[in-house]
Design a protein around this motif. Sequence first.
Motif, PDB file in Angstrom:
ATOM      1  N   UNK A  96      60.391  42.334  72.818  1.00  0.00           N
ATOM      2  CA  UNK A  96      60.763  43.600  72.482  1.00  0.00           C
ATOM      3  C   UNK A  96      59.771  44.864  72.656  1.00  0.00           C
ATOM      4  N   UNK A  97      58.410  44.342  72.362  1.00  0.00           N
ATOM      5  CA  UNK A  97      57.358  45.278  72.314  1.00  0.00           C
ATOM      6  C   UNK A  97      56.075  44.674  73.136  1.00  0.00           C
ATOM      7  N   UNK A  98      55.502  45.475  74.208  1.00  0.00           N
ATOM      8  CA  UNK A  98      54.360  44.764  75.150  1.00  0.00           C
ATOM      9  C   UNK A  98      53.243  44.889  74.045  1.00  0.00           C
ATOM     10  N   UNK A  99      52.176  44.265  74.504  1.00  0.00           N
ATOM     11  CA  UNK A  99      51.200  44.308  73.760  1.00  0.00           C
ATOM     12  C   UNK A  99      50.296  45.575  73.705  1.00  0.00           C
ATOM     13  N   UNK A 228      35.402  40.105  69.675  1.00  0.00           N
ATOM     14  CA  UNK A 228      36.841  39.530  69.664  1.00  0.00           C
ATOM     15  C   UNK A 228      37.476  40.353  70.921  1.00  0.00           C
ATOM     16  N   UNK A 229      37.558  41.487  71.006  1.00  0.00           N
ATOM     17  CA  UNK A 229      38.112  42.321  72.185  1.00  0.00           C
ATOM     18  C   UNK A 229      37.619  41.792  73.464  1.00  0.00           C
ATOM     19  N   UNK A 230      36.441  41.667  73.718  1.00  0.00           N
ATOM     20  CA  UNK A 230      35.860  41.499  75.015  1.00  0.00           C
ATOM     21  C   UNK A 230      36.431  40.240  75.118  1.00  0.00           C
ATOM     22  N   UNK A 231      36.677  39.109  74.105  1.00  0.00           N
ATOM     23  CA  UNK A 231      36.992  37.806  74.441  1.00  0.00           C
ATOM     24  C   UNK A 231      38.493  37.866  74.978  1.00  0.00           C
ATOM     25  N   UNK A 232      39.456  38.466  74.088  1.00  0.00           N
ATOM     26  CA  UNK A 232      40.709  38.697  74.331  1.00  0.00           C
ATOM     27  C   UNK A 232      40.861  39.092  76.051  1.00  0.00           C
ATOM     28  N   UNK A 233      40.190  40.257  76.524  1.00  0.00           N
ATOM     29  CA  UNK A 233      40.364  40.695  77.605  1.00  0.00           C
ATOM     30  C   UNK A 233      39.709  39.883  78.606  1.00  0.00           C
ATOM     31  N   UNK A 234      38.626  39.057  78.506  1.00  0.00           N
ATOM     32  CA  UNK A 234      38.356  38.102  79.312  1.00  0.00           C
ATOM     33  C   UNK A 234      39.386  36.983  79.649  1.00  0.00           C
ATOM     34  N   UNK A 239      46.070  32.278  74.963  1.00  0.00           N
ATOM     35  CA  UNK A 239      45.311  31.306  74.163  1.00  0.00           C
ATOM     36  C   UNK A 239      46.148  30.181  74.111  1.00  0.00           C
ATOM     37  N   UNK A 240      45.255  28.946  73.338  1.00  0.00           N
ATOM     38  CA  UNK A 240      45.699  27.761  73.354  1.00  0.00           C
ATOM     39  C   UNK A 240      46.076  27.770  71.988  1.00  0.00           C
ATOM     40  N   UNK A 241      47.540  27.836  71.623  1.00  0.00           N
ATOM     41  CA  UNK A 241      47.944  28.025  70.201  1.00  0.00           C
ATOM     42  C   UNK A 241      47.806  26.508  69.622  1.00  0.00           C
ATOM     43  N   UNK A 242      48.000  25.513  70.106  1.00  0.00           N
ATOM     44  CA  UNK A 242      47.894  24.330  69.475  1.00  0.00           C
ATOM     45  C   UNK A 242      46.254  24.226  69.159  1.00  0.00           C
TER      46      UNK A 242
END
Length: 269
Positions: A96-99, A228-234, A239-242
């Motif tokens: 319903x909502x984009x990031x 954390x945000x830099x890692x998120x952008x990279x 991510x590997x949820x498991x």
Amino acid sequence: MVYALLAACTATSAVFGYRMLLRLSRALSIGLTVLLVIGVVAYAGDFTTAAPTGTEYLLGGFWPTWLLATVSAALSGPIAFITLLGDYTRYISPRRFSQPRVFRASCAGLVAGLLVPHLFGTRTALAVGAGEDYAGPLVAAAPAWYLVPLLVNASAGSGGQRGADALQHVPGTWTRSCRERRARRRPTWSPRSPRCWSTSGTSPGPHRTLTSFVPLLTAVGTPWAVITLIGFARVRGRCDADALQVCNRRARGGLYWYHGGGNVRAAVA
């Protein structure tokens, strides 16, 4: 009596979880904002831009003091929520909502939600000539008809935030040491949480302690958020949820294990 009631509300909202807290926060944010606006009217006759008599700049000059106020009052608020947002946004449907939309809404909510009470505090502090003590002059200068709304604002305003702290920090703190379900763990640890007690004003010298601690939290939290945000952008948000559940399973290894379970390079950065 107010502290006892707040403690009960905090534990209750944490036990029943996110949905109850969401309804509570919505009601509080709207209702208390209305009371703040009414308060601006209540103190309008006493408002002045002049500093209280006999006061000086805390750091000796305008710009150093202004910078300290900006960091401790304006920036520290949003930064304080960076550890909470992940637990909230995971409940929002990605269909319903984009990031980007969630990110923009979070930023707008933090800025507006924290700016309103800060402006109220600044305006009323000038109106009542508050110095070291804010609450005393605020009550003394309040019109009789605003005393009850002022009490409601001062007490109920803490409820939503304390519930958020208990919901996020208490279970997170004890994840590795407790195997109980969240609903059983929260009532046990909510009253014992240092964050819940200190930020509700029941710790010794809460105002001075928190004021001193805020710049430190900001200095630590800001680079942590940036890394954390830099890692998120990279990784483009993937991510590997498991692999993220390794600690919950009391296991070792996985994509994010790095060196003994910690990312040394990120910590050094």
